[in-house]
Design a protein around this motif. Structure first.
Motif, PDB file in Angstrom:
ATOM      1  N   ARG A 277      26.848 -14.414 -10.254  1.00 39.72           N
ATOM      2  CA  ARG A 277      26.294 -15.413 -11.150  1.00 39.72           C
ATOM      3  C   ARG A 277      24.974 -15.882 -10.558  1.00 39.72           C
ATOM      4  NH1 ARG A 277      31.610 -19.284 -12.087  1.00 39.72           N
ATOM      5  NH2 ARG A 277      33.127 -17.616 -12.292  1.00 39.72           N
ATOM      6  N   VAL A 278      23.975 -16.055 -11.389  1.00 38.21           N
ATOM      7  CA  VAL A 278      22.617 -16.332 -10.928  1.00 38.21           C
ATOM      8  C   VAL A 278      22.210 -17.713 -11.421  1.00 38.21           C
ATOM      9  CG1 VAL A 278      20.243 -15.503 -10.859  1.00 38.21           C
ATOM     10  CG2 VAL A 278      22.119 -13.872 -11.095  1.00 38.21           C
ATOM     11  N   ASP A 279      21.651 -18.498 -10.529  1.00 37.53           N
ATOM     12  CA  ASP A 279      21.100 -19.802 -10.898  1.00 37.53           C
ATOM     13  C   ASP A 279      20.055 -20.173  -9.869  1.00 37.53           C
ATOM     14  OD1 ASP A 279      20.626 -22.077 -12.289  1.00 37.53           O
ATOM     15  OD2 ASP A 279      22.655 -22.896 -12.146  1.00 37.53           O
ATOM     16  N   GLU A 280      19.289 -21.222 -10.163  1.00 34.22           N
ATOM     17  CA  GLU A 280      18.231 -21.667  -9.269  1.00 34.22           C
ATOM     18  C   GLU A 280      18.660 -22.926  -8.533  1.00 34.22           C
ATOM     19  OE1 GLU A 280      14.871 -22.491 -11.695  1.00 34.22           O
ATOM     20  OE2 GLU A 280      15.826 -24.151 -12.755  1.00 34.22           O
ATOM     21  N   TYR A 281      18.043 -23.160  -7.388  1.00 31.35           N
ATOM     22  CA  TYR A 281      18.239 -24.388  -6.621  1.00 31.35           C
ATOM     23  C   TYR A 281      16.890 -24.802  -6.061  1.00 31.35           C
ATOM     24  CZ  TYR A 281      17.721 -21.744  -2.299  1.00 31.35           C
ATOM     25  OH  TYR A 281      17.212 -20.968  -1.287  1.00 31.35           O
ATOM     26  N   ALA A 282      16.766 -26.055  -5.704  1.00 30.48           N
ATOM     27  CA  ALA A 282      15.497 -26.607  -5.231  1.00 30.48           C
ATOM     28  C   ALA A 282      15.481 -26.648  -3.711  1.00 30.48           C
ATOM     29  CB  ALA A 282      15.265 -27.994  -5.798  1.00 30.48           C
ATOM     30  N   GLN A 283      14.560 -25.897  -3.105  1.00 28.75           N
ATOM     31  CA  GLN A 283      14.331 -26.059  -1.675  1.00 28.75           C
ATOM     32  C   GLN A 283      13.506 -27.300  -1.410  1.00 28.75           C
ATOM     33  OE1 GLN A 283      12.759 -22.554   0.219  1.00 28.75           O
ATOM     34  NE2 GLN A 283      14.054 -21.169  -0.950  1.00 28.75           N
ATOM     35  N   ARG A 284      12.549 -27.565  -2.306  1.00 26.82           N
ATOM     36  CA  ARG A 284      11.781 -28.809  -2.291  1.00 26.82           C
ATOM     37  C   ARG A 284      11.561 -29.195  -3.742  1.00 26.82           C
ATOM     38  NH1 ARG A 284       6.139 -29.983   1.008  1.00 26.82           N
ATOM     39  NH2 ARG A 284       6.161 -32.254   0.734  1.00 26.82           N
ATOM     40  N   LYS A 285      12.128 -30.314  -4.146  1.00 22.51           N
ATOM     41  CA  LYS A 285      12.226 -30.663  -5.558  1.00 22.51           C
ATOM     42  C   LYS A 285      10.855 -30.657  -6.221  1.00 22.51           C
ATOM     43  CE  LYS A 285      14.278 -34.048  -8.660  1.00 22.51           C
ATOM     44  NZ  LYS A 285      14.993 -35.343  -8.767  1.00 22.51           N
ATOM     45  N   SER A 286      10.817 -29.979  -7.373  1.00 26.33           N
ATOM     46  CA  SER A 286       9.622 -29.870  -8.218  1.00 26.33           C
ATOM     47  C   SER A 286       8.513 -29.046  -7.572  1.00 26.33           C
ATOM     48  CB  SER A 286       9.067 -31.251  -8.584  1.00 26.33           C
ATOM     49  OG  SER A 286      10.038 -32.011  -9.268  1.00 26.33           O
ATOM     50  N   ARG A 287       8.769 -28.404  -6.415  1.00 23.50           N
ATOM     51  CA  ARG A 287       7.731 -27.618  -5.746  1.00 23.50           C
ATOM     52  C   ARG A 287       8.199 -26.207  -5.407  1.00 23.50           C
ATOM     53  NH1 ARG A 287       4.339 -31.574  -1.610  1.00 23.50           N
ATOM     54  NH2 ARG A 287       3.946 -33.257  -3.116  1.00 23.50           N
ATOM     55  N   ILE A 288       9.296 -26.093  -4.679  1.00 24.86           N
ATOM     56  CA  ILE A 288       9.766 -24.791  -4.210  1.00 24.86           C
ATOM     57  C   ILE A 288      11.195 -24.607  -4.696  1.00 24.86           C
ATOM     58  CG2 ILE A 288      10.164 -23.306  -2.226  1.00 24.86           C
ATOM     59  CD1 ILE A 288       8.180 -24.983  -0.658  1.00 24.86           C
ATOM     60  N   TYR A 289      11.425 -23.495  -5.407  1.00 25.49           N
ATOM     61  CA  TYR A 289      12.755 -23.190  -5.925  1.00 25.49           C
ATOM     62  C   TYR A 289      13.190 -21.815  -5.431  1.00 25.49           C
ATOM     63  CZ  TYR A 289      12.626 -27.175  -9.106  1.00 25.49           C
ATOM     64  OH  TYR A 289      12.598 -28.437  -9.628  1.00 25.49           O
TER      65      TYR A 289
END
Length: 529
Positions: free
Chosen positions: A159-171
């Motif tokens: 299953r594929v989804d995104e997460y924030a390494q740095r919110k609103s900048r790096i995903y």
């Protein structure tokens, strides 16, 4: 002592077979356990050939789990065997005790397993402090090396989804196995090329669960063309909810009930012409007093220069006051009511205030969409100084667009009596919202009953609703990813477990306080339970 040794071997090495305890020495700080292996043969790690010819022996000193607050060191005698295969590149090899030692290991397997668990849970510095408390002091670098040396689990159905390494900048991208519900891998970004390369290295993947993001769809198509793509049902329902809220907001005038027609016409007051400056203005009273004083002194025979000296004012100011026959003639300049960029939007703001919208930020967003070039502070000042004093219409406050959208998205049996009556009143005033409710409930039936074959018919019906443009656009977007959406509404797969792992990634990321890099975060996410 000979009777005690078998009991010691069973107590100390219950999970390890073929180990003989020869003696145990206890000092103030260390417990030394002398042991040896009793197997007669060992397999060569290079060719796999078993050999019983002993070349020599030596002692190894792996550390074990502490006992009663004391360090435990295993004094293990291991043998070096001669390989019986002549073609083997290794002439000799050292035996390893399964479950106890490994090549070049300075710790027993159970101590290593405990340190790995501590490293996965707490990472470097915090893990080193916990290991010191447990009686096995190690450095933070040792814990990090143990974590990074662990093998990675193989993928099955991701299953594929995104997460924030740095919110609103790096995903980044997180992949979770559908069957085991454990994370498979972490990718440093959410680009389609990165996902396609990852999938191309694993040709055995047959099913991919994802949301409807374009970069995930493109990456899955290019990286695993043989795999069946399944759109997540929660994201479909969430997107439908956003479209429904926009439709309700577009028909927000229907949310307020129509006022009752009065029996007799009301008398309207004659408009009064107000002065440019109201009486309560901070400069009005002062200007009137100065104007009266200047004209009184001039009428008494004083010259303009004499008046200026007596009042402490400039000569040009005295001349301006003397030329003004009334104080209202002086009400000019920057304090006079001048045209502003907000004037063209004031009727709309007044109407929205009467409709019940009292949020200045919301009003600013609405007129900005209509072309207002100003900033928020101008709207805020106008609301505070002008609209706050205006009475709102008498009667109950109309429901917000979000509340009505929530009623429409909720199952009718789950609504309480008050919300059900309010929704019934809203739908009675607006036939467009009635059509929207029918489409939403039809889509909800497809989601809950897994009737994806009805989706093309629903899309055609939704696109025909010209009075609901947001719903029509939602239907058009479904057509672009039709196969994945139909699979999501037909198959039992979904991406719900991924959201829980995204929250866990946030916890692990905050534990490291930004000091560690992506590789350590990846290892902790994949292997920490």
């Amino acid at each position: 002592m000979d009777e005690v040794r078998p009991e010691l071997a069973e107590l100390l090495f219950s999970s390890v077979g073929d180990v003989v305890v020869e003696s145990v020495t206890v000092t103030d700080m260390v417990v030394r356990v002398e042991a040896r292996s009793r197997v007669l043969q060992a397999a060569c790690p290079a060719c796999g050939c078993r050999s019983g010819r002993v070349h020599g022996s030596y002692l190894r000193f792996p550390r074990d789990l502490p006992s009663a607050g004391k360090l435990v060191v295993v004094v293990l005698r291991v043998r070096r065997f001669v390989c019986a295969e002549e073609s083997c590149p290794r002439r000799t090899f050292v035996e390893q005790v399964p479950g106890l030692t490994r090549r070049f290991g300075r710790r027993t397997e159970r101590l290593r397993s405990m340190l790995v668990s501590v490293g996965l849970a707490l990472a470097g510095r915090a893990g080193a402090r916990m290991a010191d408390v447990l009686g096995t002091p190690v450095s933070r670098n040792t814990l990090l090396r143990l974590v990074t040396s662990l093998p990675e689990p193989p993928p099955v159905v991701p299953r594929v989804d995104e997460y924030a390494q740095r919110k609103s900048r790096i995903y980044g991208t997180v992949l979770v196995d559908v069957e085991t519900r454990r994370p498979i891998d972490l990718l440093p970004n959410r680009e389609a090329d990165t996902l396609a390369a990852w999938l191309a290295e694993r040709p055995g993947i047959e099913i991919i669960c994802r949301d409807r993001a374009l970069f995930f769809a493109d990456g899955a198509t290019r990286g695993a063309p043989q795999a069946l793509q399944v759109a997540d049902r929660w994201h479909l329902w969430h997107n439908l909810g956003e479209a429904a809220e926009k439709c309700v907001y577009r028909h927000r005038s229907c949310l307020r009930p129509m006022p009752a027609r009065p029996d007799a016409p009301q008398e309207t007051a004659e408009p009064t012409v107000a002065s440019p400056w109201p009486t309560g203005h901070r400069f009005a009273k002062r200007t009137r007093v100065k104007h009266a004083t200047v004209h009184a002194l001039l009428a008494a025979g004083h010259s303009k220069r004499s008046v200026a000296r007596q009042l402490g004012m400039g000569l040009n100011t005295i001349m301006r006051f003397s030329r003004a026959t009334t104080p209202e003639d002086l009400f000019t300049g920057q304090w006079q009511s001048r045209a502003t960029r907000l004037d063209a939007f004031k009727p709309y703001l007044d109407q929205r205030w009467q409709d019940g919208c009292t949020n200045a930020w919301k009003l600013w967003e609405e007129i900005s969409e209509q072309g207002y070039p100003g900033n928020y502070s101008s709207v805020r000042d106008y609301v505070r100084k002008t609209l706050r004093g205006k009475p709102q219409p008498i009667g109950p406050r109309p429901p917000s667009a979000r509340a009505v959208a929530r009623w429409i998205l909720t199952h009718p049996d789950a609504l309480n009596e008050h919300d059900r009556l309010q929704l019934k009143a809203v739908l009675a005033n607006c036939p467009e919202l009635t059509v929207l409710t029918e489409h939403v409930r039809s889509f909800a039936h497809m989601v809950t009953e897994l009737e994806g074959e009805r989706l093309p018919e629903w899309i055609e019906s939704a696109r025909a609703a010209t009075d609901l443009p947001s719903l029509s656009r939602f239907a058009q977007h479904l057509e672009r990813d039709l196969d994945a959406v139909i699979a999501g509404l037909t198959l039992p797969w979904n991406s719900g477990v991924v959201e829980g792992h995204v929250n866990r990634i946030k916890m692990l990321k905050r534990q490291m306080f930004g000091r560690a890099g992506f590789e350590l975060l990846r290892k902790r996410v994949l292997l920490y339970t």
